[in-house]
Structure formats: structure tokens, C-alpha cells
Design a protein around this motif. Structure first.
Motif, PDB file in Angstrom:
ATOM      1  N   GLU A 222       0.732  -1.086   0.103  1.00 50.40           N
ATOM      2  CA  GLU A 222       0.046   0.060   0.069  1.00 50.40           C
ATOM      3  C   GLU A 222       0.641   1.142  -0.118  1.00 50.40           C
ATOM      4  OE1 GLU A 222      -2.698  -0.132   3.257  1.00 50.40           O
ATOM      5  OE2 GLU A 222      -3.997  -1.776   2.259  1.00 50.40           O
ATOM      6  N   ASP A 223       2.151   1.319   0.844  1.00 50.78           N
ATOM      7  CA  ASP A 223       2.823   2.406   0.651  1.00 50.78           C
ATOM      8  C   ASP A 223       3.406   2.599  -0.560  1.00 50.78           C
ATOM      9  OD1 ASP A 223       1.953   2.616   3.569  1.00 50.78           O
ATOM     10  OD2 ASP A 223       3.656   1.490   4.327  1.00 50.78           O
ATOM     11  N   LEU A 224       3.815   1.441  -1.188  1.00 43.90           N
ATOM     12  CA  LEU A 224       4.430   1.719  -2.543  1.00 43.90           C
ATOM     13  C   LEU A 224       3.803   2.225  -3.555  1.00 43.90           C
ATOM     14  CD1 LEU A 224       6.855   1.066  -4.104  1.00 43.90           C
ATOM     15  CD2 LEU A 224       5.803  -1.337  -4.582  1.00 43.90           C
ATOM     16  N   VAL A 225       2.269   1.695  -3.553  1.00 43.35           N
ATOM     17  CA  VAL A 225       1.378   2.429  -4.471  1.00 43.35           C
ATOM     18  C   VAL A 225       1.134   3.685  -4.252  1.00 43.35           C
ATOM     19  CG1 VAL A 225      -1.058   2.314  -5.163  1.00 43.35           C
ATOM     20  CG2 VAL A 225       0.031   0.057  -4.902  1.00 43.35           C
ATOM     21  N   LEU A 226       1.018   4.178  -2.888  1.00 46.80           N
ATOM     22  CA  LEU A 226       0.717   5.682  -2.577  1.00 46.80           C
ATOM     23  C   LEU A 226       1.695   6.506  -3.201  1.00 46.80           C
ATOM     24  CD1 LEU A 226      -0.925   5.476   0.867  1.00 46.80           C
ATOM     25  CD2 LEU A 226      -1.972   6.016  -1.231  1.00 46.80           C
ATOM     26  N   GLY A 227       3.052   5.808  -3.142  1.00 46.76           N
ATOM     27  CA  GLY A 227       4.097   6.636  -3.706  1.00 46.76           C
ATOM     28  C   GLY A 227       4.269   6.752  -5.284  1.00 46.76           C
TER      29      GLY A 227
END
Length: 600
Positions: A222-227
Motif C-alpha cells: 500500500e505504501d509503495l502504491v501511494l508513492g
């Protein structure tokens, strides 16, 4: 030793701590010794001391062993009794040679680092497994659980965590939707971050990725996609050739993302659009499709009330522009015209002159299977068009007849339509029937008498007194009318006389009222003739039949009463009762002599 045991037991009983104690003596150190004890809020250390004295067992206690005991045990092995008493006070024992050592159950601490599950989620699943002395801490940063509890409980918790923290148990699927970048371009980046059991699917239609992986790894993704999914605007100018920029802007505006913007220049017939690259591609495709000669032509349908569309078409053809065309739709008696907007205004005036009223006639149609009310609605909503104008409609639901007034061509069209529609195969349906007064069996019999050859009862719900019937629509309507006519209390009521042999007439009649309908009643009660008369529905009379059969029974009505005599002897009283025939043929007199009171 025997005196000491007796002293301790008596002391416990006297203080109310021990209700009872018994045991079978044996000289061998074994769990075969049976004891019976009854403690009430006794001190744990005192209880263990009493057990030691009673059984001859050597028991040593740690200093921190304490608690209270309330227990009643009957003929159980001494070691089993000891274990039960200790466990309720969080204590345990072990046998060292010929000594039983009693200690507190220790609290152990163990750390569990999870590979697949989320520590916060597992913590909620594990909490119910903790003992009252247990505790748990979850670290989301390290995805770790630190658990303190009794050793035996820790083993159970460890087994549960091993089962939960497994790929098969923790596999989950999540959809990642992208707002600003293309999903297929991010798939390769996310693929590298998957665990060994993870997989990914691309859905271009929704610009999203369907990712299957462990719960713990999905949180990191999730953190990767937000970035990755951030807004990077692009600007493009569209100069239109065929469509008006002001009109196209209203069509394009819903395609913009929340961050996008649009400006219209009517002077240059231009659109200036700023949006994310992926959205600009879709907008450009839409503009290319809209800004074409074929899409800028308009189409309109002209429906006729009084003349045939095919006759009007030849006249309208001469009024079309060079790009106009006309199509005839006989099923709706209309023309579909494609032309410029300006030419449409002239066509509307011309058509109003052509479409004038024609002579009308009246005709009736009686249906056998379809319901006339359904046909009326279908004619108006689905079948007829303004060119098939019906000037007047009269519906007779009782006869299932419809009378129409229209022109001859429309009436002929309706006649052909009704012949095709009014057949059993197209009019079979289901309907629920219930009755207020008829029993379900009576209702079913009535329905069967009125079914057509295509009808049947498909379901009977005794609890709700409902029938589900399948038949033609019109016959279902007629069945409903028959039920309305027959389901009347006055025509269904029955009068029945109940001859009472043993019970009280008034008492039995009163109980019968509980089974009556609102209109039902007890019309007569005659104690001398031992009967009562009831007027009600057949189904309720059946219930009263069962009541009378159950209550008016010799065994149920025989009662015994004792009379204490002051002046007569029992034998004298018996003779007088028999002489005057006070007893029924089932009555009996039993005599019991008692001490006679002095006459006053």
C-alpha cells in the motif's frame, strides 16, 4: 496420629471451613487413596495441611502459595483432589521421591515474530486464549507479539499462532486502483515486491491491479502504491472541425479527473485541456469520435396518429436536405428522420398538416386466457403508438372484455395481436390465495373445483393458511372471485350439539369459547340435558371436538372429596346417600372411621 487427625477435622468443622471429610486409609503411597471433602472458603495452606495429615502424604509448600478453597469432592483419588484444589488457585505440584512439592504456576514470556500475518490482527485473535494472568503486546513496527502467560497456555497459543501465521491462512486479495498512472506500467514495479506466494493481475478496464499476497506484505505494498500514484498534469489544445466547442465541452467535462481543467475558446473553436496523461488519451479519443460529420447530424422520430407512415414518407422525402434521409418504422407507425437541425423545423410544420383524423369505428374483444386489465396496459405501453390511436376504451373485468374505438387499420392490428397473445402458454402465472373463514383443506377443494385444465395447486402453507396456485391469468381472477363469494361466515357456519356425559356443561362450554372465531358463539347451555350447542366454522368445531373428547372423560372427571361427620356415623351417611340416589353409576363411597366429636 489418629487423635491429631480427629482434632484437625473437628477444628475445621467447628470453624465452618469443612462440612464433611471422609477417606479410606491405606499405608501405601499411591493415587489410589480415595477421599471425600467439603470445604467452604477455607485457607489453601490449611487445606493442604489437613490433606497431608489425613493421608500421610509429605507435602511441602513454597512461601508464595496462598488462596481460598470452596469445594465438595466425593470419593476421588487424593492426588486428583489435590490437583483440582491447586489449579483453582494457580498452583501446581510435583513429586520428588516421597515428597509432594507445591508451587505457584510460573508466568513465562515468549516473543513471536510474524512472517505472513499482521501482528495487530493476530493479537485480536489470540487475546481470548490468554489466561487471566496472561498479557500481550503487539509491535506493528517489527510485526512482533510479546506474550506472557502460564507455560501450558503458551504452548496452546504458540500452536494457534503457527496455524494463523501461514501463507495459506493469510493469503488475501486486494484491488489497487490508480488515478494518475496506468496500471500496466506499475505492475512490473509491484511484482518485485511480492512475497514468494504473491501474484498480480492487471485489469485495464478499471485501471487497477488485483494483488494476492499475505496480509503483512499487502500493507507494505500500500505504501509503495501511494508513492507511485501521484498527479503529474499535461496540457493539450484541441481545434474542432465539425462540432461546436461550447457543445463538446459539456460532453467532455464529465471525463475530466477531479484535478483536470478545461477552457473553451469560441472564437477559435478550441478546447484547452489540462489533465493526467492517462485521462488525456481517453479525452482525445472521445473528441475525435464526436468531431465528425456523422455525429453532428441529428435524428428525430415522427409518430403518426391518423395516416400510415409509409404513405407520409414519400411526401416527406421531397422536403429533406441533401444530407437528409428517412426510414420507415411500420411497427410503431413512425418515421426516423436524419437531417440538419434547421431542416427539422420545416418538417414539423409539414407533418402537422399531413397527420389529420380519419373515420373511427368500435369493436369488442373477449379474452379467454389473458386478463383484460393486463392487456389494456400492454396495448397502451408496449404495443400501440400514436398512429394506432385508440379514441375510447371500455373494460368489463367480469366478462373479461375490452371495447375499443379506433380506425379500421388499428382495430385490425389489435385483433391480430390479441389472437397471438390470448393463448394459455403466454398467460400462465402464479398467485397466492388465502381465506379468513375457510380452512386450508376447504380452500384447496374450492380451488380445485375451479381450476382450468392448465391449472394446479403448487404449494400449501398450513402455517399461514395460504395456497399458491398456477393457472391462466383470467382463471386466477375468476378463482379469486369465487373465494370472495364463498369465504363468508354466514354461509360457512355450522351448528353442532355436544352431549356431555361426565364433565360440567358450563365449564366445558366456557373452555370451548377459547376456540371460537370472532363470529362464533355458544348458543345454548343445558345442564339438565347435559349438552351445549355451538355455532362456528367447521375448522373450529373440530378443535372443540378434540376438547370435548379430552375433557369429557370418566377418568378425567372422577374426583374424590372427604366429608367430616359430626352427628351421623359414616355408615348412616352412606345409607342415606344411596337411598336418595345422590351418586351416579360411577360413584363410590369409601368409609374412614374418625374419632367422633362430642355433641354440643
Amino acid at each position: 496420629m489418629r487423635r491429631l487427625v480427629n482434632f484437625l477435622v473437628l477444628l475445621g468443622v467447628g470453624l465452618g471451613l469443612i462440612t464433611s471429610i471422609s477417606y479410606a486409609q491405606t499405608t501405601v503411597f499411591s493415587d489410589s487413596k480415595l477421599i471425600s471433602v467439603d470445604f467452604k472458603e477455607a485457607d489453601l495452606r490449611d487445606v493442604i495441611g489437613m490433606l497431608s495429615v489425613m493421608t500421610g502424604l509429605n507435602i511441602a509448600l513454597d512461601d508464595d502459595v496462598e488462596g481460598r478453597v470452596t469445594a465438595r469432592l466425593e470419593d476421588i483419588p487424593v492426588l486428583q483432589a489435590l490437583q483440582m484444589i491447586l489449579e483453582i488457585n494457580d498452583c501446581q505440584y510435583e513429586i520428588l521421591d516421597d515428597i509432594i512439592k507445591v508451587t505457584k504456576i510460573p508466568i513465562l514470556t515468549q516473543s513471536f515474530t510474524l512472517k505472513y500475518a499482521l501482528a495487530s490482527e493476530v493479537a485480536e485473535l489470540i487475546k481470548p486464549l490468554l489466561s487471566p494472568e496472561g498479557s500481550l503486546k503487539a509491535s506493528e513496527a517489527t510485526n512482533t507479539l510479546v506474550i506472557s502467560d502460564k507455560g501450558i497456555n503458551l504452548e496452546k497459543i504458540e500452536e494457534a499462532i503457527q496455524e494463523i501465521d501461514s501463507p495459506s491462512f493469510q493469503l488475501d486479495t486486494k484491488v489497487f486502483s490508480f488515478k494518475f498512472i496506468r496500471a500496466d506500467k506499475t505492475a512490473s514495479l509491484i511484482q518485485d515486491q511480492l512475497s514468494e506466494v504473491g501474484k498480480i493481475e492487471i485489469d485495464l478496464s478499471t485501471n487497477s491491479l488485483l494483488v494476492t499476497d499475505t496480509s503483512y506484505n499487502l500493507t507494505k505494498l500500500e505504501d509503495l502504491v501511494l508513492g507511485l500514484d501521484v498527479f503529474l498534469p499535461r496540457k493539450k489544445i484541441f481545434t474542432l472541425k465539425f462540432a461546436l466547442a461550447s457543445e463538446v465541452s459539456e460532453l467532455i467535462r464529465p471525463l475530466l479527473s477531479p484535478e483536470g481543467s478545461l477552457k473553451v475558446s469560441e472564437a477559435t473553436n478550441t478546447l484547452v485541456i489540462s489533465d493526467k496523461g492517462m485521462n488525456l488519451e481517453k479525452i482525445e479519443e472521445a473528441i475525435q469520435e464526436i468531431d465528425s460529420p456523422s455525429l453532428q447530424l441529428d435524428t428525430k422520430v415522427f409518430s403518426f396518429k391518423f395516416i400510415r407512415a409509409d404513405k407520409a414518407a414519400s411526401l416527406i422525402q421531397d422536403q429533406l436536405s441533401e444530407v437528409g434521409k428517412v426510414e420507415i418504422v411500420l411497427s410503431t407507425n413512425s418515421l426516423q428522420v436524419t437531417d440538419t437541425k434547421y431542416n427539422f423545423a420545416k418538417l414539423e410544420d409539414f407533418i402537422s398538416i399531413l397527420d389529420v383524423s380519419q373515420p373511427r369505428e368500435e369493436k369488442s374483444f373477449t379474452l379467454k386466457f389473458a386478463l383484460v386489465s393486463d392487456v389494456e396496459a400492454t396495448l397502451k405501453s408496449d404495443y400501440l403508438n400514436p398512429g394506432d390511436e385508440i379514441i375510447d376504451v371500455n373494460v368489463n373485468k367480469e366478462k373479461n372484455e375490452i371495447v375499443l374505438a379506433s380506425n379500421s387499420s388499428t382495430l385490425k392490428k389489435i385483433e391480430d395481436y390479441l389472437k397471438e397473445l390470448d393463448v394459455p402458454e403466454k398467460n400462465i402465472s402464479k398467485k397466492e390465495f388465502s381465506a379468513e373463514y375457510l380452512s386450508l383443506e376447504e380452500l384447496a377443494d374450492l380451488v380445485r373445483e375451479n381450476l382450468s385444465s392448465w391449472g394446479e395447486i403448487v404449494e400449501q402453507d398450513k402455517a399461514k393458511n395460504i395456497l399458491i396456485v398456477k393457472d391462466t391469468s383470467y382463471n386466477l381472477f375468476k378463482i379469486g372471485k369465487v373465494i370472495e363469494e364463498k369465504d363468508v361466515f354466514a354461509s360457512l357456519k355450522k351448528t353442532k350439539t355436544y352431549e356431555v356425559e361426565y364433565a360440567s356443561v358450563s365449564s366445558l362450554a366456557e373452555r370451548a369459547k377459547d376456540f371460537l372465531s370472532e363470529e362464533g358463539k355458544v348458543v345454548e347451555e343445558d345442564e339438565e340435558e347435559s349438552r351445549f350447542v355451538v355455532e362456528d366454522l367447521k375448522k373450529n368445531l373440530k378443535k372443540i371436538d378434540e376438547l370435548v373428547k379430552k375433557v369429557d372423560d370418566l377418568e378425567a372427571q372422577l374426583t374424590e372429596k372427604e366429608y367430616l361427620l359430626r352427628y351421623l356415623t359414616p355408615q348412616e351417611a352412606k345409607e342415606k346417600l344411596q337411598l336418595r340416589n345422590f351418586l351416579s353409576e360411577y360413584g363410590q363411597i369409601r368409609l374412614r372411621e374418625v374419632e367422633k366429636e362430642e355433641d354440643i
